[in-house]
Design a protein around this motif. Sequence first.
Motif, PDB file in Angstrom:
ATOM      1  N   SER A  51      -6.064  -5.188  -8.191  1.00  0.00           N
ATOM      2  CA  SER A  51      -5.447  -3.999  -8.548  1.00  0.00           C
ATOM      3  C   SER A  51      -4.240  -4.265  -7.592  1.00  0.00           C
ATOM      4  CB  SER A  51      -6.064  -2.907  -8.394  1.00  0.00           C
ATOM      5  OG  SER A  51      -6.278  -2.638  -6.858  1.00  0.00           O
ATOM      6  N   GLU A  52      -2.948  -3.395  -8.037  1.00  0.00           N
ATOM      7  CA  GLU A  52      -1.830  -3.354  -7.200  1.00  0.00           C
ATOM      8  C   GLU A  52      -2.297  -2.753  -5.900  1.00  0.00           C
ATOM      9  OE1 GLU A  52       1.571  -3.574  -5.341  1.00  0.00           O
ATOM     10  OE2 GLU A  52       0.864  -4.593  -7.100  1.00  0.00           O
TER      11      GLU A  52
ATOM     12  N   ARG B 156      -1.496  -4.774  -2.644  1.00  0.00           N
ATOM     13  CA  ARG B 156      -0.570  -3.996  -1.419  1.00  0.00           C
ATOM     14  C   ARG B 156      -1.182  -4.288  -0.111  1.00  0.00           C
ATOM     15  NH1 ARG B 156      -0.750   1.140   0.995  1.00  0.00           N
ATOM     16  NH2 ARG B 156      -2.611   1.529  -0.548  1.00  0.00           N
ATOM     17  N   LYS B 157      -2.402  -4.250  -0.079  1.00  0.00           N
ATOM     18  CA  LYS B 157      -3.204  -4.294   1.297  1.00  0.00           C
ATOM     19  C   LYS B 157      -3.348  -5.779   1.772  1.00  0.00           C
ATOM     20  CE  LYS B 157      -5.514   0.123   0.357  1.00  0.00           C
ATOM     21  NZ  LYS B 157      -6.625   0.509  -0.489  1.00  0.00           N
ATOM     22  N   VAL B 158      -3.640  -6.903   0.547  1.00  0.00           N
ATOM     23  CA  VAL B 158      -3.504  -8.224   0.980  1.00  0.00           C
ATOM     24  C   VAL B 158      -2.154  -8.502   1.486  1.00  0.00           C
ATOM     25  CG1 VAL B 158      -3.840 -10.525   0.010  1.00  0.00           C
ATOM     26  CG2 VAL B 158      -5.425  -8.676  -0.534  1.00  0.00           C
ATOM     27  N   ARG B 159      -0.978  -8.048   1.016  1.00  0.00           N
ATOM     28  CA  ARG B 159       0.292  -8.296   1.458  1.00  0.00           C
ATOM     29  C   ARG B 159       0.298  -8.232   2.930  1.00  0.00           C
ATOM     30  NH1 ARG B 159       1.921  -6.953  -3.574  1.00  0.00           N
ATOM     31  NH2 ARG B 159       2.284  -4.774  -2.810  1.00  0.00           N
TER      32      ARG B 159
END
Length: 308
Positions: A203-204, A208-211
């Motif tokens: 999911s987006e 976001r949390k992986v980035r």
Amino acid sequence: MRLHPTGKFDNYARTYAHIEARPLAAAIGAEILGVHLTRITDQQFAEVRDALFRHKVIYLRSQRGIGHAEHEAFSLRFGDFAEDAYTQGVAGHRNVHPLIKEASDRSKHVFGEGWHTDSPFLPRPPAITILRSVEIPPLGGDTTFANCALAYDMLSDTYKRIVGTLKTHFSLRDVLKSAQQSVEISDSPIGRLAATRDAPRLSEDLERKVRGTCHPMVRTHPVTGEKALYLDPSYGIGIEGMLPEESAPILAYLSEHLTQPAFTCRLRWEPDMVVAWDNRLCVHQAYNDYQGHRREMYRTTVGGEVPS
């Protein structure tokens, strides 16, 4: 042989008028006595807050009668709720998050395993975490904490100058990978991460949390002015502006330095215990050593500032 650091341990309790603080270890932690959170006065809360910033982690035993509403009310005395990176809360209490491991769960990875500070991959990581115990295994399930301010203070002046210019890159990447490989799929924070192993794409929100986000490797506490190391081996995946092979030895050394036994305390949980810690001043980890037993906890997180 590496000698234990010495000379700067100062976890002594202050003398309070409305509570008692009893240190748990020389480096970090204290038990708070003489107060029940359902009846806490403004004077008592002011001293509890002071004790939290001094000892980095505090705990109160025998807090019977604390439910989700009381848990929320106590948390809000510290500030607004933070974004929770893992759960959507319990029914009727959006900001009370269940951390439950069932006796039947044979996962090799438990939620909170590995040294970490809570959700540093967010742009505004939570300042304070408040965790309440309901059901505790007969043995195991402890939490260990390490004092990031003391660890920083024990670095050489030269190393302090070096790390003072760096930013840690925090990401959910490695925790997500471990969950996908080692956790049973379930309706729990870590179980829902495990379920993504079968998804065609993340999911987006997870992307976001992986980035992730880069934050100063040394941050200054907005209340006490203390400087503390801000990194961990679970979410800290690199250093801004460095190649992986350049950042890896720095992060490995600092992680080992930060989490050496001399800087830690180990908390043995009991039912009806409330524990609060300041993520800006300490790291912590849980242990997966109670398989076959149930552990039921609930947490709230208090919003923090952008680290600086």
